[in-house]
Each structure stands twice: as C-alpha cells, then as structure tokens.
Design a protein around this motif. Structure first.
Motif, PDB file in Angstrom:
ATOM      1  N   GLN A 180       0.799  -1.216   0.000  1.00 45.58           N
ATOM      2  CA  GLN A 180       0.000   0.000   0.000  1.00 45.58           C
ATOM      3  C   GLN A 180       0.834   1.269   0.000  1.00 45.58           C
ATOM      4  OE1 GLN A 180      -3.311   0.371   2.599  1.00 45.58           O
ATOM      5  NE2 GLN A 180      -3.792  -1.799   2.582  1.00 45.58           N
ATOM      6  N   LEU A 181       2.001   1.229   0.610  1.00 44.76           N
ATOM      7  CA  LEU A 181       2.788   2.447   0.751  1.00 44.76           C
ATOM      8  C   LEU A 181       3.943   2.535  -0.222  1.00 44.76           C
ATOM      9  CD1 LEU A 181       3.022   2.711   4.644  1.00 44.76           C
ATOM     10  CD2 LEU A 181       1.311   3.650   3.115  1.00 44.76           C
ATOM     11  N   LEU A 266      -1.572   2.870   6.338  1.00 41.91           N
ATOM     12  CA  LEU A 266      -2.383   1.865   5.675  1.00 41.91           C
ATOM     13  C   LEU A 266      -3.851   2.257   5.733  1.00 41.91           C
ATOM     14  CD1 LEU A 266      -0.697  -1.401   6.952  1.00 41.91           C
ATOM     15  CD2 LEU A 266      -0.162  -0.034   4.946  1.00 41.91           C
ATOM     16  N   VAL A 267      -4.611   1.818   4.733  1.00 40.14           N
ATOM     17  CA  VAL A 267      -6.018   2.183   4.658  1.00 40.14           C
ATOM     18  C   VAL A 267      -6.874   1.031   5.147  1.00 40.14           C
ATOM     19  CG1 VAL A 267      -5.744   3.869   2.825  1.00 40.14           C
ATOM     20  CG2 VAL A 267      -6.044   1.484   2.217  1.00 40.14           C
ATOM     21  N   VAL A 313      -6.635   0.843  -4.071  1.00 38.00           N
ATOM     22  CA  VAL A 313      -8.088   1.002  -4.022  1.00 38.00           C
ATOM     23  C   VAL A 313      -8.702   0.753  -5.398  1.00 38.00           C
ATOM     24  CG1 VAL A 313      -9.951   2.661  -3.630  1.00 38.00           C
ATOM     25  CG2 VAL A 313      -8.016   2.564  -2.058  1.00 38.00           C
ATOM     26  N   LEU A 314      -8.082   1.283  -6.443  1.00 42.64           N
ATOM     27  CA  LEU A 314      -8.607   1.086  -7.797  1.00 42.64           C
ATOM     28  C   LEU A 314      -8.608  -0.393  -8.179  1.00 42.64           C
ATOM     29  CD1 LEU A 314      -6.943   4.069  -9.717  1.00 42.64           C
ATOM     30  CD2 LEU A 314      -9.369   3.796  -9.202  1.00 42.64           C
ATOM     31  N   ASN A 315      -7.497  -1.072  -7.911  1.00 41.53           N
ATOM     32  CA  ASN A 315      -7.365  -2.468  -8.334  1.00 41.53           C
ATOM     33  C   ASN A 315      -8.195  -3.418  -7.489  1.00 41.53           C
ATOM     34  OD1 ASN A 315      -5.538  -1.694 -10.318  1.00 41.53           O
ATOM     35  ND2 ASN A 315      -3.769  -1.980  -8.997  1.00 41.53           N
ATOM     36  N   GLN A 316      -8.089  -3.263  -6.159  1.00 42.47           N
ATOM     37  CA  GLN A 316      -8.688  -4.243  -5.263  1.00 42.47           C
ATOM     38  C   GLN A 316     -10.161  -3.981  -4.967  1.00 42.47           C
ATOM     39  OE1 GLN A 316      -6.982  -6.940  -4.358  1.00 42.47           O
ATOM     40  NE2 GLN A 316      -5.214  -6.192  -5.515  1.00 42.47           N
TER      41      GLN A 316
END
Length: 388
Positions: A180-181, A266-267, A313-316
C-alpha cells in the motif's frame, strides 16, 4: 546533603524528563495530520515522564508526602502498554472503535491503590522512616499485601498480553506496508524492530524497578544502574522517532484544496470509503481527469493519498486500473458531448476530454461502449429523433 545514589537518581530523572519534553515537542510539531497515531505516543511518553517525576519526588519530598502520590504514579504504568499498542493499531489502519476501553483497567487499579494508602495510614500510624524511605512490613497485613501483589501481577500480565498483541499487529502492518505504501521495507522493518525492542526493554526495566520498589526500600546502586539503562533506551527511542518524522501521517482533505503532503499509513475499510468519495469528487469536477498530462501521482495527490494507496483502491476495490478509470470517465463525458453537441467534430470532443488523438479516442471508446464514436452518435440521435 544527598547521598551519591540518590543524587544519581535525581540527575537521571532530570535527563529523562528533558528527553520526554523534547519528544513531546517533536511530535507536536508534526501537526494535526499526525495526531491520530501520535496521540497514543503522547500518552506513552507522558506516562514515562511520570515515572521520572516519581523519582524526583522520592528524592526531593518527604516520604509522608510521596505516599499520597503512589496511586497516581503506579496507575500511570498501566497506560504504557495500551498506548503503544493503540499506536501500532493506528498506523496499521486498524483503529479500534472504542480505544478508551483499553485504559479501563486504570480506574480499578487507582481505586485499589487509594485503598492501600488508606490502609497504610490506618494500620501503620507510626511509620518507620529509614534514610528517607518508609519501611513497611506488608507481610503483617494480609489485605495490604494482597493488594500490592495483585497490582504487580496485573501489571506483568498486562505487559505480556499487550506485547504479544503489539508484535502481531506490527507483523501484519509490515506485510501490507510494501503493497500500500511502496515503502522501503528494509528500512521500515529496521525502524519498527528497533522501536519494538526498545519498548520491550523499557517494560522489562519497569517490571524490574517495580519489583525492587516493592521488595526493598533501599535506593542502592542496583536501582541506579537499572534507571541508567532505562534512560539510555528511552534516549534511543527519542532518536528513532526524531530520525523518522511524520513517518505515519493521516491526511487532511477538505474536498477543495490539494493536501500539502502525502499521507503514509495503511487504509482500512472506512478509509477506503473516504478515498472513493474523494475520487468521485475529483471525477465530477473533471478538470484533472480531462488533463492530457494526468498521471497516477497527480490524481493521488488530488485525492490525498499515495500513488500506491490509490492504485490499491482502484485495483482491489473498484476492479480497474488507473488507465481504465481515466478512460471510463473520459468516455462518459465524451458520450454526453457526442449527443448533446452534434455539431462538434469527434476530434474536438476527443481532445476536450483529454485524448491526444482521434485514433486513441476511438479505441478507448469502442473498448468501453462496444461502438465507435460515430456509430454511437448516429444511433443515439436516431433513437431520439426517429423518422416518422
């Protein structure tokens, strides 16, 4: 005149307090964006500083006065481990819904210690003062002895449980950080490992000093050496955090201005929803999406996240790549313009929504709608205005 061991304890406490104040100032300067995670470091450092204040009061104040401060200082030690656990939960993107519940134990501990002080005053009216310390024969009072033993056992149990939980949440964080980072995993792993080892040593030292305080009332050189080790470890922690300013920072975003810096955390599920809402706002404005030079870093900056987080976010969660997302938004706008402005050329519409050429526009448009722009326009207009 202070004896040498007590003078050393006084100097160690002063040095520790200076370190703690420096670290609090450093964390404060990181601003509101870092507060969500750093608030727990504030709690941790304040609790550590209270231990140094306790050393100061032991040296400078009369024993009969320090007796009343026992509930405050000893209760503060129970805030250390939950605070550091919540810090790592926060930077790992798994904020608990009710974080203050982790500090619920402070109230019964404080009440128990207040009761113990009351029992001391009631049953040991003739306190024996020896070289500035109060000597109590706890074995002669069952209730008082049980209170102190229960508090001590509770502290050890809390440290063990929270250390295991902290190491587990940190391990999960390290597994996700690279994805994520886009972080330097080796440097991040080294930073977290040193921080956790330092904290573990601090709690071992706390356990040792607490045991010494209960087992003996003499301020000998063994206590001084333990405190020196404590200050050295705390100094190293200060250096670690100072060398990595704002490593984990949450974003401020008002929906209008671009964030001043990129967040690094992390989100979680709630944050993913917020990112999607910000992305929808940027999409509805259209200015950036229709820019021919738009890129993943530019879009991420407008949303208020890192490029890796936006890609995640776009991919998952949206099931599309960055280019698919951009082309879909551009195609939607182009579809509207093709029908509402039939006199405009296809090339003019293509360039207005960000495509560099008519051929690129045709390929993207057909991939999404299944039709070329010209066919889409003619069929849609014919349905709107059928020949009678």
């Amino acid at each position: 005149m202070l004896e040498t061991p007590r003078l050393c304890l006084l100097l160690i406490a002063v040095v520790g307090l200076v370190q703690g104040m420096f670290l609090l100032l450093l964390l404060y300067q990181q601003g509101k964006r870092a507060f969500c995670a750093n608030r727990w470091l504030f709690v941790f450092i304040i609790a550590v500083c209270l231990s140094f204040v306790e050393d100061l009061t032991d040296v400078l104040l009369e024993p009969s006065i320090t007796l009343y401060l026992i509930p405050v200082f000893l209760t503060a030690t129970f805030a250390l481990m939950p605070a550091i656990f919540l810090y790592f939960r926060e930077i790992a993107g798994h904020s608990p819904r009710w974080p203050l519940l982790h500090f619920a134990i402070l109230l019964p501990v404080f009440v128990s210690l207040v009761v113990s002080v009351f029992l001391i005053l009631q049953n040991f009216q003739d306190l024996i003062v020896n070289e500035g310390e109060i000597e109590l024969e706890l074995g002669n009072h069952f209730a008082l002895g049980m209170i102190f033993l229960t508090v001590l056992f509770g502290l050890y149990l809390q440290v063990a449980i929270y250390m295991i939980r902290t190491w587990r949440v940190t391990y999960r964080y390290l597994r996700q950080a690279g994805e994520q980072l886009g972080a330097d995993e080796k440097a991040l792993r080294r930073w977290v490992r040193e921080l956790l080892i330092g904290i573990s040593i601090i709690f071992v030292i706390f356990a040792a000093t607490t045991s010494l305080d209960i087992a003996t009332t003499e301020s000998d050189w063994s206590v001084v050496l333990v405190q020196i080790g404590f200050v050295l470890v705390f100094l190293r922690l200060c250096h670690l955090i100072a060398a990595n300013p704002a490593l984990f920072v949450q974003a401020e975003w008002d929906g209008q201005d671009q964030p001043q810096s990129t967040p690094r955390y992390l989100v979680d599920a709630d944050e993913i929803e917020r990112i999607c809402r910000r992305l929808a706002t940027v999409r509805d404005k259209g200015e950036l999406i229709y820019d021919p030079l738009v890129s993943l870093p530019k879009l991420a900056a407008a949303v208020g996240v890192t490029p890796n987080q936006l890609s995640f976010v776009l991919n998952q969660h949206l099931g599309k790549s960055f280019f698919d997302f951009i082309n879909e938004v551009r195609t939607d706008e182009a579809s509207r313009l093709l029908v509402n402005e039939p006199d405009r050329t296809i090339l003019d519409i293509a360039t207005s929504v960000g495509f560099n050429s008519k051929s690129t526009f045709n390929l993207a448009f057909k991939k999404i709608t299944g039709k070329t722009p010209s066919v889409y326009r003619s069929e849609t207009l014919s349905r709107r205005n059928p020949i009678l």
